[in-house]
Motif scaffolding. Structure first.
Motif, PDB file in Angstrom:
ATOM      1  N   LYS A  29       0.869  -1.174   0.000  1.00  0.00           N
ATOM      2  CA  LYS A  29       0.000   0.000   0.000  1.00  0.00           C
ATOM      3  C   LYS A  29       0.904   1.221   0.000  1.00  0.00           C
ATOM      4  N   MET A  30       0.636   2.142  -0.911  1.00  0.00           N
ATOM      5  CA  MET A  30       1.399   3.376  -1.005  1.00  0.00           C
ATOM      6  C   MET A  30       0.573   4.484  -0.371  1.00  0.00           C
ATOM      7  N   CYS A  31       1.206   5.249   0.507  1.00  0.00           N
ATOM      8  CA  CYS A  31       0.518   6.345   1.184  1.00  0.00           C
ATOM      9  C   CYS A  31       1.236   7.652   0.871  1.00  0.00           C
ATOM     10  N   TYR A  32       0.456   8.684   0.625  1.00  0.00           N
ATOM     11  CA  TYR A  32       0.975   9.996   0.288  1.00  0.00           C
ATOM     12  C   TYR A  32       0.498  10.963   1.362  1.00  0.00           C
ATOM     13  N   VAL A  33       1.438  11.682   1.996  1.00  0.00           N
ATOM     14  CA  VAL A  33       1.129  12.552   3.135  1.00  0.00           C
ATOM     15  C   VAL A  33       1.567  13.967   2.799  1.00  0.00           C
ATOM     16  N   THR A  34       0.694  14.943   3.040  1.00  0.00           N
ATOM     17  CA  THR A  34       1.005  16.341   2.753  1.00  0.00           C
ATOM     18  C   THR A  34       0.670  17.220   3.948  1.00  0.00           C
ATOM     19  N   PHE A  35       1.597  18.119   4.259  1.00  0.00           N
ATOM     20  CA  PHE A  35       1.365  19.158   5.262  1.00  0.00           C
ATOM     21  C   PHE A  35       1.588  20.504   4.587  1.00  0.00           C
ATOM     22  N   ASP A  36       0.648  21.427   4.743  1.00  0.00           N
ATOM     23  CA  ASP A  36       0.831  22.793   4.258  1.00  0.00           C
ATOM     24  C   ASP A  36       1.450  23.599   5.385  1.00  0.00           C
ATOM     25  N   LEU A  37       2.705  23.982   5.223  1.00  0.00           N
ATOM     26  CA  LEU A  37       3.409  24.716   6.272  1.00  0.00           C
ATOM     27  C   LEU A  37       3.242  26.216   6.136  1.00  0.00           C
ATOM     28  N   LYS A  38       3.265  26.673   4.929  1.00  0.00           N
ATOM     29  CA  LYS A  38       3.141  28.072   4.585  1.00  0.00           C
ATOM     30  C   LYS A  38       2.517  28.103   3.202  1.00  0.00           C
ATOM     31  N   GLU A  39       2.070  29.263   2.750  1.00  0.00           N
ATOM     32  CA  GLU A  39       1.396  29.300   1.454  1.00  0.00           C
ATOM     33  C   GLU A  39       2.244  28.742   0.322  1.00  0.00           C
ATOM     34  N   ASP A  40       3.556  28.860   0.415  1.00  0.00           N
ATOM     35  CA  ASP A  40       4.402  28.386  -0.679  1.00  0.00           C
ATOM     36  C   ASP A  40       5.307  27.212  -0.279  1.00  0.00           C
ATOM     37  N   ILE A  41       5.105  26.680   0.928  1.00  0.00           N
ATOM     38  CA  ILE A  41       5.953  25.573   1.377  1.00  0.00           C
ATOM     39  C   ILE A  41       5.093  24.404   1.834  1.00  0.00           C
ATOM     40  N   LYS A  42       5.316  23.264   1.187  1.00  0.00           N
ATOM     41  CA  LYS A  42       4.632  22.024   1.556  1.00  0.00           C
ATOM     42  C   LYS A  42       5.671  21.021   2.039  1.00  0.00           C
ATOM     43  N   LEU A  43       5.247  20.186   2.961  1.00  0.00           N
ATOM     44  CA  LEU A  43       6.059  19.073   3.416  1.00  0.00           C
ATOM     45  C   LEU A  43       5.316  17.831   2.954  1.00  0.00           C
ATOM     46  N   LYS A  61       8.902  16.671  -0.705  1.00  0.00           N
ATOM     47  CA  LYS A  61       9.022  18.134  -0.692  1.00  0.00           C
ATOM     48  C   LYS A  61       9.272  18.593   0.727  1.00  0.00           C
ATOM     49  N   PRO A  62       9.986  19.663   0.892  1.00  0.00           N
ATOM     50  CA  PRO A  62      10.374  20.672  -0.105  1.00  0.00           C
ATOM     51  C   PRO A  62      11.550  20.245  -0.977  1.00  0.00           C
ATOM     52  N   TYR A  63      12.204  19.127  -0.635  1.00  0.00           N
ATOM     53  CA  TYR A  63      13.247  18.551  -1.482  1.00  0.00           C
ATOM     54  C   TYR A  63      13.248  17.046  -1.232  1.00  0.00           C
ATOM     55  N   PRO A  64      13.642  16.257  -2.220  1.00  0.00           N
ATOM     56  CA  PRO A  64      13.576  14.801  -2.057  1.00  0.00           C
ATOM     57  C   PRO A  64      14.672  14.270  -1.132  1.00  0.00           C
ATOM     58  N   LEU A  65      14.277  13.294  -0.284  1.00  0.00           N
ATOM     59  CA  LEU A  65      15.223  12.658   0.612  1.00  0.00           C
ATOM     60  C   LEU A  65      14.695  11.298   1.034  1.00  0.00           C
ATOM     61  N   PRO A  66      15.353  10.214   0.578  1.00  0.00           N
ATOM     62  CA  PRO A  66      14.948   8.909   1.102  1.00  0.00           C
ATOM     63  C   PRO A  66      15.327   8.869   2.578  1.00  0.00           C
ATOM     64  N   ILE A  67      14.401   8.483   3.436  1.00  0.00           N
ATOM     65  CA  ILE A  67      14.681   8.546   4.867  1.00  0.00           C
ATOM     66  C   ILE A  67      15.165   7.193   5.368  1.00  0.00           C
ATOM     67  N   ILE A  82       8.606  14.308  14.082  1.00  0.00           N
ATOM     68  CA  ILE A  82       9.840  15.059  14.370  1.00  0.00           C
ATOM     69  C   ILE A  82      10.191  15.950  13.182  1.00  0.00           C
ATOM     70  N   ASP A  83      10.112  15.401  11.983  1.00  0.00           N
ATOM     71  CA  ASP A  83      10.414  16.163  10.773  1.00  0.00           C
ATOM     72  C   ASP A  83       9.481  17.367  10.660  1.00  0.00           C
ATOM     73  N   LEU A  84       8.209  17.148  10.910  1.00  0.00           N
ATOM     74  CA  LEU A  84       7.218  18.225  10.847  1.00  0.00           C
ATOM     75  C   LEU A  84       7.551  19.312  11.870  1.00  0.00           C
ATOM     76  N   GLU A  85       7.865  18.914  13.096  1.00  0.00           N
ATOM     77  CA  GLU A  85       8.242  19.884  14.131  1.00  0.00           C
ATOM     78  C   GLU A  85       9.458  20.695  13.697  1.00  0.00           C
ATOM     79  N   GLN A  86      10.446  20.016  13.132  1.00  0.00           N
ATOM     80  CA  GLN A  86      11.661  20.697  12.707  1.00  0.00           C
ATOM     81  C   GLN A  86      11.377  21.694  11.587  1.00  0.00           C
ATOM     82  N   PHE A  87      10.550  21.317  10.624  1.00  0.00           N
ATOM     83  CA  PHE A  87      10.234  22.238   9.536  1.00  0.00           C
ATOM     84  C   PHE A  87       9.356  23.389  10.011  1.00  0.00           C
ATOM     85  N   LYS A  88       8.441  23.129  10.935  1.00  0.00           N
ATOM     86  CA  LYS A  88       7.636  24.223  11.490  1.00  0.00           C
ATOM     87  C   LYS A  88       8.537  25.226  12.203  1.00  0.00           C
ATOM     88  N   SER A  89       9.538  24.737  12.888  1.00  0.00           N
ATOM     89  CA  SER A  89      10.502  25.610  13.543  1.00  0.00           C
ATOM     90  C   SER A  89      11.345  26.359  12.505  1.00  0.00           C
TER      91      SER A  89
END
Length: 160
Positions: A29-43, A61-67, A82-89
């Motif tokens: 199963k493939m899952c796609y997750v999106t967070f809108d951080l700012k009007e021009d920045i998505k995670l 996004k905002p840049y590709p990175l295999p985790i 954790i990633d979301l918290e870091q990008f929000k900061s």
């Protein structure tokens, strides 16, 4: 639709096997997750849950990175949190757009280097020069870490 996808997968597997590959088709199963951080920045992330209950996570996004591959859904969600918290900061940083630009450029440079290797017989001296330049960049990253104020403490950096 499912039959069509299965037929396509079988056709791809056959072509790859003819090329010498060993192909394992895994129901997942493939899952796609999106967070809108700012009007021009998505995670954005994509993760795959396979039949062996392994979770492969990649940031898109905002840049590709295999985790990495996780053994549990809980570990996967913890890393996304954790990633979301870091990008929000990081959104509050006046350097965020430059950071994203540099990261995208590094990704583009990796692709250019791969093309160089795959399309050309590169002299050893040039490989040595490139390695030396990469070492300089790594040294600069280390130096910058030492003179910068740490802002996130819930997790230690993996590569610093």
């Amino acid at each position: 639709m499912r039959k069509y996808i299965n037929a396509e997968a079988m056709q791809h597997a056959m072509k790859l096997a003819q090329m010498g590959a060993t192909v394992q088709q895994i129901n997942s199963k493939m899952c796609y997750v999106t967070f809108d951080l700012k009007e021009d920045i998505k995670l954005e992330y994509v993760y795959n849950i396979n039949s062996k209950e392994k979770y492969f996570l990649e940031r898109i996004k905002p840049y590709p990175l295999p985790i990495k591959v996780f053994d549990s859904e809980e570990d996967l969600i913890d890393i996304i949190q954790i990633d979301l918290e870091q990008f929000k900061s990081a959104i509050n940083s006046h350097n965020l757009s430059d950071f994203i630009k540099i990261n995208k450029r590094l990704n583009k440079t990796i692709k250019k280097f791969e093309d160089l290797f795959l399309y050309y017989n590169v002299p050893t001296i040039e490989m040595d020069i490139i390695m030396e330049e990469i070492s300089k960049i790594e040294e600069e990253i280390d130096k910058t870490k030492e003179i910068s104020k740490r802002i996130y403490f819930k997790k230690d950096p993996e590569n610093l």
